[in-house]
Write a protein that holds these residues in place. Structure first.
Motif, mmCIF file in Angstrom:
data_model
loop_
_atom_site.group_PDB
_atom_site.id
_atom_site.type_symbol
_atom_site.label_atom_id
_atom_site.label_comp_id
_atom_site.label_asym_id
_atom_site.label_seq_id
_atom_site.Cartn_x
_atom_site.Cartn_y
_atom_site.Cartn_z
ATOM 1 N N ALA A 116 54.236 49.874 29.281
ATOM 2 C CA ALA A 116 54.177 49.113 28.038
ATOM 3 C C ALA A 116 55.189 47.968 28.055
ATOM 4 C CB ALA A 116 54.421 50.021 26.843
ATOM 5 N N GLU A 117 56.294 48.136 28.783
ATOM 6 C CA GLU A 117 57.323 47.093 28.824
ATOM 7 C C GLU A 117 56.922 45.942 29.743
ATOM 8 O OE1 GLU A 117 58.398 50.466 29.770
ATOM 9 O OE2 GLU A 117 58.511 50.833 27.628
ATOM 10 N N GLU A 118 56.116 46.228 30.737
ATOM 11 C CA GLU A 118 55.725 45.211 31.713
ATOM 12 C C GLU A 118 54.345 44.666 31.355
ATOM 13 O OE1 GLU A 118 55.844 46.775 35.680
ATOM 14 O OE2 GLU A 118 57.572 48.004 35.198
ATOM 15 N N PRO A 119 54.173 43.348 31.364
ATOM 16 C CA PRO A 119 52.838 42.806 31.082
ATOM 17 C C PRO A 119 51.882 43.113 32.239
ATOM 18 C CG PRO A 119 54.387 41.044 31.616
ATOM 19 C CD PRO A 119 55.171 42.327 31.592
ATOM 20 N N ASP A 120 50.662 43.405 31.895
ATOM 21 C CA ASP A 120 49.636 43.690 32.893
ATOM 22 C C ASP A 120 49.163 42.367 33.485
ATOM 23 O OD1 ASP A 120 47.366 44.356 34.365
ATOM 24 O OD2 ASP A 120 46.754 45.901 32.944
ATOM 25 N N PRO A 121 49.231 42.206 34.808
ATOM 26 C CA PRO A 121 48.784 40.944 35.411
ATOM 27 C C PRO A 121 47.310 40.634 35.121
ATOM 28 C CG PRO A 121 49.496 42.523 37.101
ATOM 29 C CD PRO A 121 49.723 43.160 35.780
ATOM 30 N N LEU A 150 37.458 39.448 33.384
ATOM 31 C CA LEU A 150 37.777 40.723 32.741
ATOM 32 C C LEU A 150 36.527 41.426 32.225
ATOM 33 C CD1 LEU A 150 41.051 39.873 30.795
ATOM 34 C CD2 LEU A 150 40.791 41.432 32.732
ATOM 35 N N LEU A 151 35.596 40.667 31.640
ATOM 36 C CA LEU A 151 34.356 41.272 31.150
ATOM 37 C C LEU A 151 33.551 41.864 32.306
ATOM 38 C CD1 LEU A 151 33.318 38.641 28.467
ATOM 39 C CD2 LEU A 151 34.077 40.992 28.045
ATOM 40 N N ARG A 152 33.493 41.148 33.415
ATOM 41 C CA ARG A 152 32.782 41.670 34.588
ATOM 42 C C ARG A 152 33.456 42.927 35.132
ATOM 43 N NH1 ARG A 152 31.948 35.802 37.155
ATOM 44 N NH2 ARG A 152 29.962 35.312 36.168
ATOM 45 N N LEU A 153 34.788 42.900 35.196
ATOM 46 C CA LEU A 153 35.507 44.083 35.672
ATOM 47 C C LEU A 153 35.286 45.273 34.748
ATOM 48 C CD1 LEU A 153 38.978 42.731 36.876
ATOM 49 C CD2 LEU A 153 37.209 43.814 38.266
ATOM 50 N N ALA A 154 35.309 45.027 33.450
ATOM 51 C CA ALA A 154 35.078 46.111 32.492
ATOM 52 C C ALA A 154 33.689 46.704 32.692
ATOM 53 C CB ALA A 154 35.260 45.604 31.065
ATOM 54 N N LEU A 155 32.690 45.840 32.792
ATOM 55 C CA LEU A 155 31.325 46.320 33.015
ATOM 56 C C LEU A 155 31.227 47.068 34.335
ATOM 57 C CD1 LEU A 155 28.362 46.534 32.257
ATOM 58 C CD2 LEU A 155 28.013 44.281 33.288
ATOM 59 N N GLN A 156 31.841 46.530 35.362
ATOM 60 C CA GLN A 156 31.785 47.157 36.684
ATOM 61 C C GLN A 156 32.415 48.541 36.661
ATOM 62 O OE1 GLN A 156 32.890 44.625 40.054
ATOM 63 N NE2 GLN A 156 34.308 46.230 40.675
ATOM 64 N N THR A 157 33.555 48.702 36.010
ATOM 65 C CA THR A 157 34.206 50.013 35.999
ATOM 66 C C THR A 157 33.415 51.019 35.170
ATOM 67 O OG1 THR A 157 35.671 49.365 34.180
ATOM 68 C CG2 THR A 157 36.519 49.083 36.415
ATOM 69 N N VAL A 158 32.878 50.591 34.035
ATOM 70 C CA VAL A 158 32.069 51.492 33.208
ATOM 71 C C VAL A 158 30.799 51.869 33.958
ATOM 72 C CG1 VAL A 158 30.685 51.626 31.085
ATOM 73 C CG2 VAL A 158 33.018 50.736 31.005
ATOM 74 N N ARG A 159 30.174 50.892 34.588
ATOM 75 C CA ARG A 159 28.930 51.144 35.326
ATOM 76 C C ARG A 159 29.175 52.087 36.496
ATOM 77 N NH1 ARG A 159 24.510 52.261 34.008
ATOM 78 N NH2 ARG A 159 22.833 51.744 35.357
ATOM 79 N N ALA A 160 30.284 51.896 37.209
ATOM 80 C CA ALA A 160 30.601 52.773 38.342
ATOM 81 C C ALA A 160 30.796 54.211 37.864
ATOM 82 C CB ALA A 160 31.852 52.280 39.064
#
Length: 175
Positions: free
Chosen positions: A18-23, A32-42
């Protein structure tokens, strides 16, 4: 290195706190939308494979949904709905028929233009996929907390409307 770790052990992956920003937060929204879809789909595909549907993919799911919604259609109509060329739709329909997910019924334009409808086997797959997606949504709701899921859904709908306007485009496979 702790006393319990062997000398040749690989260092543990660092997690984002929480203290470190996520790159990832600096990534393009589209990425980000593609990554989100890809992880949910996988995750969906992994769970469906564990339930015995390892040979089916996103295009099959889309075809089943179209056929269920329409109550059946020709391979030409299916291709148009899912965004593939007619030869690819014919191949897909024949493959799914051979595997017991679709069956042919006479079409209004004669035997050269049969309608394809889903079978109980395809309906079972759709139920299993719905169950997996409901579990994913429940986990996401828990993770987001409160009204987080409703807010996410609302914002995504707004995003789609901002891009597409009043005519929501058909869902297409992502190649």
């Amino acid at each position: 290195m702790s006393a319990e770790e062997p000398e040749d052990a690989e260092p543990a992956e660092e997690s984002v706190t929480a203290e470190e920003p996520d790159p990832l937060a600096d990534s393009d929204l589209t990425h980000l939308l593609r990554l989100a879809l890809q992880t949910v789909r996988a995750e969906t595909m992994t769970e469906l494979a564990a339930a015995g549907y390892e040979q089916l993919g996103p295009l099959h799911d889309l075809a089943f949904s179209v056929l269920q919604t329409r109550g059946g259609c020709t391979s030409d109509e299916l291709g148009e709905e899912i965004g593939v060329a007619t030869p690819e739709a014919v191949k897909l329909a024949k493959e799914l028929e051979k595997r017991g997910y679709l069956r042919r019924i006479p079409g209004p334009r004669g035997p050269r233009h049969p309608h394809y409808v889903i079978t109980s086997k395809a309906q079972q797959h759709l139920r299993a996929a719905g169950y997996v997606q409901a579990r994913q949504e429940a986990r996401l709701a828990e993770w987001l907390g409160g009204n987080g899921l409703t807010e996410l859904r609302t914002r995504l709908a707004q995003l789609v409307r901002s891009q597409a306007g009043s005519e929501v485009p058909p869902l297409r496979p992502i190649w």
